[in-house]
Design an enzyme around this catalytic site. Structure first.
Site, PDB file in Angstrom:
ATOM      1  N   LYS A 193     169.397  81.806  23.960  1.00 36.61           N
ATOM      2  CA  LYS A 193     169.768  83.062  23.287  1.00 36.61           C
ATOM      3  C   LYS A 193     171.271  83.267  23.261  1.00 36.61           C
ATOM      4  O   LYS A 193     171.804  83.885  22.353  1.00 36.61           O
ATOM      5  CB  LYS A 193     169.097  84.251  23.985  1.00 36.61           C
ATOM      6  CG  LYS A 193     167.583  84.247  23.883  1.00 36.61           C
ATOM      7  CD  LYS A 193     166.977  85.462  24.536  1.00 36.61           C
ATOM      8  CE  LYS A 193     167.232  85.530  26.028  1.00 36.61           C
ATOM      9  NZ  LYS A 193     166.657  84.415  26.798  1.00 36.61           N
TER      10      LYS A 193
ATOM     11  N   GLN B 260     166.032  87.297  29.345  1.00 38.43           N
ATOM     12  CA  GLN B 260     164.730  86.678  29.655  1.00 38.43           C
ATOM     13  C   GLN B 260     163.898  86.548  28.372  1.00 38.43           C
ATOM     14  O   GLN B 260     164.486  86.424  27.310  1.00 38.43           O
ATOM     15  CB  GLN B 260     163.974  87.480  30.732  1.00 38.43           C
ATOM     16  CG  GLN B 260     164.612  87.399  32.112  1.00 38.43           C
ATOM     17  CD  GLN B 260     165.556  88.536  32.413  1.00 38.43           C
ATOM     18  OE1 GLN B 260     165.367  89.636  31.943  1.00 38.43           O
ATOM     19  NE2 GLN B 260     166.575  88.283  33.213  1.00 38.43           N
TER      20      GLN B 260
ATOM     21  N   GLY C 138     171.250  84.636  32.304  1.00 37.99           N
ATOM     22  CA  GLY C 138     172.449  83.798  32.251  1.00 37.99           C
ATOM     23  C   GLY C 138     172.592  83.191  30.879  1.00 37.99           C
ATOM     24  O   GLY C 138     171.644  82.661  30.330  1.00 37.99           O
ATOM     25  N   HIS C 139     173.754  83.351  30.311  1.00 43.75           N
ATOM     26  CA  HIS C 139     174.030  82.738  29.015  1.00 43.75           C
ATOM     27  C   HIS C 139     175.139  81.734  29.193  1.00 43.75           C
ATOM     28  O   HIS C 139     176.137  82.033  29.842  1.00 43.75           O
ATOM     29  CB  HIS C 139     174.565  83.777  28.040  1.00 43.75           C
ATOM     30  CG  HIS C 139     173.525  84.677  27.490  1.00 43.75           C
ATOM     31  ND1 HIS C 139     172.220  84.300  27.317  1.00 43.75           N
ATOM     32  CD2 HIS C 139     173.607  85.931  27.033  1.00 43.75           C
ATOM     33  CE1 HIS C 139     171.565  85.303  26.779  1.00 43.75           C
ATOM     34  NE2 HIS C 139     172.382  86.306  26.609  1.00 43.75           N
TER      35      HIS C 139
ATOM     36  N   ASP D 187     165.474  81.601  28.708  1.00 51.06           N
ATOM     37  CA  ASP D 187     166.278  80.367  28.600  1.00 51.06           C
ATOM     38  C   ASP D 187     166.097  79.665  27.261  1.00 51.06           C
ATOM     39  O   ASP D 187     166.182  78.445  27.169  1.00 51.06           O
ATOM     40  CB  ASP D 187     165.920  79.366  29.728  1.00 51.06           C
ATOM     41  CG  ASP D 187     165.960  80.005  31.090  1.00 51.06           C
ATOM     42  OD1 ASP D 187     166.938  80.702  31.362  1.00 51.06           O
ATOM     43  OD2 ASP D 187     165.013  79.818  31.876  1.00 51.06           O
TER      44      ASP D 187
HETATM   45  P1  GDP Z   1     169.637  81.741  27.389  1.00 46.46           P
HETATM   46  O1  GDP Z   1     169.422  82.355  28.728  1.00 46.46           O
HETATM   47  O2  GDP Z   1     168.443  81.966  26.499  1.00 46.46           O
HETATM   48  O3  GDP Z   1     170.925  82.099  26.741  1.00 46.46           O
HETATM   49  O4  GDP Z   1     169.692  80.180  27.618  1.00 46.46           O
HETATM   50  P2  GDP Z   1     170.757  79.348  28.422  1.00 46.46           P
HETATM   51  O5  GDP Z   1     172.139  79.784  28.098  1.00 46.46           O
HETATM   52  O6  GDP Z   1     170.365  79.234  29.840  1.00 46.46           O
HETATM   53  O7  GDP Z   1     170.413  77.947  27.808  1.00 46.46           O
HETATM   54  C1  GDP Z   1     170.925  77.371  26.898  1.00 46.46           C
HETATM   55  C2  GDP Z   1     171.589  76.067  27.288  1.00 46.46           C
HETATM   56  O8  GDP Z   1     171.327  75.190  26.251  1.00 46.46           O
HETATM   57  C3  GDP Z   1     173.095  76.179  27.350  1.00 46.46           C
HETATM   58  O9  GDP Z   1     173.633  75.205  28.173  1.00 46.46           O
HETATM   59  C4  GDP Z   1     173.486  75.988  25.898  1.00 46.46           C
HETATM   60  O10 GDP Z   1     174.814  75.525  25.722  1.00 46.46           O
HETATM   61  C5  GDP Z   1     172.508  74.931  25.488  1.00 46.46           C
HETATM   62  N1  GDP Z   1     172.074  74.996  24.100  1.00 46.46           N
HETATM   63  C6  GDP Z   1     171.875  76.085  23.292  1.00 46.46           C
HETATM   64  N2  GDP Z   1     171.428  75.693  22.087  1.00 46.46           N
HETATM   65  C7  GDP Z   1     171.326  74.336  22.133  1.00 46.46           C
HETATM   66  C8  GDP Z   1     170.884  73.345  21.210  1.00 46.46           C
HETATM   67  O11 GDP Z   1     170.485  73.618  20.085  1.00 46.46           O
HETATM   68  N3  GDP Z   1     170.900  72.046  21.645  1.00 46.46           N
HETATM   69  C9  GDP Z   1     171.320  71.682  22.878  1.00 46.46           C
HETATM   70  N4  GDP Z   1     171.307  70.402  23.209  1.00 46.46           N
HETATM   71  N5  GDP Z   1     171.741  72.583  23.773  1.00 46.46           N
HETATM   72  C10 GDP Z   1     171.739  73.901  23.415  1.00 46.46           C
END
Ligand code: GDP
Length: 432
Positions: free
Chosen positions: A11, A218, A35-36, A8
């Site tokens: 990515k 992950q 989940g992205h 999370d």
């Molecule tokens: P992943 O599994 O690593 O892709 O992470 P997620 O997609 O679950 O988490 C990312 C969440 O944070 C999403 O809702 C993104 O839109 C948001 N997000 C990503 N980068 C940033 C950031 O720099 N700042 C903020 N506030 N939100 C972000």
């Protein structure tokens, strides 16, 4: 590109950015438990299995051999993209990827229930049982869904035993093989146009000197071998996992990009030394929207942990970092960074791989002043408040890797590109 914490890390956004210069994006492990969330023109798209490169028309997106595929969920994801007007012809699915079957999901649920207080916090999506069957040599692979005789042969054998386990050990209802065969052949028919030989696609692209981006799901601390076992996922998110899950040698990989949040989160059970309680925790959860894309679970939040950061740099061979969600810290008056652990009265600088020792680790913090102003409109390092820049430089120093990207919001343009993470020099401006 790999997650340098417990997943999370944001990515999705970074893969989306990097995908613009990639010809092929490959998911190499995990399943729909990832989940992205990607925001394009203010619109949120949630992807679980399909690499986010699918948003670029000319990018090939390969769901690699090391992944596990729930075909029903994959079809839902395809339909969602099609409804949003996104072309999915660039999608390819490895014929050798393992398939999550209904008994995997059911077993995941009943096994977790039986664990009671010793539960590991699985997402209940059948991922663990699918990987277990893979190593037990009783798995069903994507190519089996394209061959009615093969599917029937393999499934009938496997299901006889699974039903016995479901009924006798877990007092659950047995599963009817005919229903499964008919459903899964239908899924196979729908997915057939996407099914390919994974290694041939990759090596043809490599021979043509195309850019390949291997996208981990992950994060490092959830790695089956190198994470906080047993509170881990059932595959290998570390960079070496890309070699196995995609079928490439380590010599093909030029750069390893780690993604870490400017603080730390963790979903599910297991030790978490920098975990916070109280108002700062609430703030990080609310402002950072720390609720799982796939699970809807509230994530546990804590300060940045440089000990696990350094460990991630080592086990992945990280060349440069993307630090995400710096903006989430904007309002805080002070920010702590865990620089080392106290373990049984001794200061240690390394991550102890012994789970019991890790559970006894207490964080040793350095407290830094916050910047108390918005960073979300900053587009260069010069735009950042001085204290925010010091914070980033300090992180890079502590974890011994330069920062190439800083993310300050969910949108594509809320990003500072310190150096080109793919072609740039090995040492960026925010260097240690
Ligand atoms: P992943 O599994 O690593 O892709 O992470 P997620 O997609 O679950 O988490 C990312 C969440 O944070 C999403 O809702 C993104 O839109 C948001 N997000 C990503 N980068 C940033 C950031 O720099 N700042 C903020 N506030 N939100 C972000």
């Amino acid at each position: 590109m790999i997650g340098a914490q417990w997943g999370d890390e944001g990515k999705g956004k970074i893969t989306d950015l990097l995908s613009s210069s990639a010809d092929v994006v490959v998911r190499y492990q995990g399943g729909v438990n990832a989940g992205h969330t990607i925001v394009v023109d203010g619109k949120e798209l949630k992807l679980h299995l399909i690499p986010s490169g699918i948003l670029y028309a000319d990018t090939t997106c390969l769901i690699g051999s090391g992944t596990v595929v729930d075909p029903e969920e994959l079809i839902k994801e395809l339909d969602m993209l099609l409804e949003n007007g996104i072309d999915t012809t660039g999608l390819q699915l490895a014929s050798t990827a393992h398939v999550t079957m209904p008994y995997h999901c059911l077993l995941d649920e009943v096994m977790e229930e039986k664990r009671g207080a010793r539960r590991i916090g699985t997402t209940g999506r059948g991922i663990g049982p699918t990987y277990s069957d893979k190593s037990e040599r009783t798995g069903i692979r994507v190519r089996d869904l394209l061959d009615p005789t093969q599917l029937r042969d393999r499934l009938c054998d496997v299901l006889e035993l699974k039903n016995e386990i479901l009924q006798k050990i877990y007092a659950a209802e047995p599963i009817d093989p005919e229903v499964v065969i008919s459903d899964y052949l239908a899924y196979g028919e729908r997915l057939a146009p996407y099914v390919v030989d994974c290694t041939r696609t990759i090596h043809a692209a490599a021979r043509d000197r195309k850019n390949l981006l291997f996208e981990g799901a992950q994060g490092t601390l959830l790695d089956l071998d190198h994470g906080t076992y047993p509170y881990v996922t059932s595959s290998n998110p570390v960079s070496g996992g890309a070699c196995i899950g995609a079928g490439v040698g380590p010599t093909l990989i030029d750069r390893v990009i780690g993604v870490a949040k400017a603080y730390t989160t963790r979903v599910g059970e297991g030790p978490f030394p920098t975990e916070l309680e109280g108002s700062v925790n609430e703030h990080l959860t609310d402002k950072g929207k720390e609720i799982g894309t796939t699970t809807g679970r509230r994530r546990r939040c804590g300060w940045f942990d440089a000990v696990i950061g350094r460990y991630a740099v080592q086990v992945n061979g990280i060349d440069c970092l993307a630090i995400t969600k710096l903006d989430v810290l904007d309002e805080l008056s002070e920010i702590k960074v865990c620089v080392a652990y106290a373990l049984d009265g001794q200061r240690i600088n390394h991550f102890p791989t012994d789970a019991a020792a890790f559970a006894r680790c207490r964080p040793i913090y350095r407290t830094m002043p916050g910047w108390r102003s918005s960073t979300s409109d900053c587009r260069s390092l010069e735009d950042l408040p001085r204290t925010a820049l010091s914070y980033l430089t300090y992180l890079a120093d502590l974890i011994e890797a330069p920062i190439a990207i800083v993310s300050l919001g969910p949108d594509r343009d809320q990003t500072i590109l310190v150096e080109d993470p793919i072609h740039g020099p090995k040492r960026g401006l925010l260097s240690h």
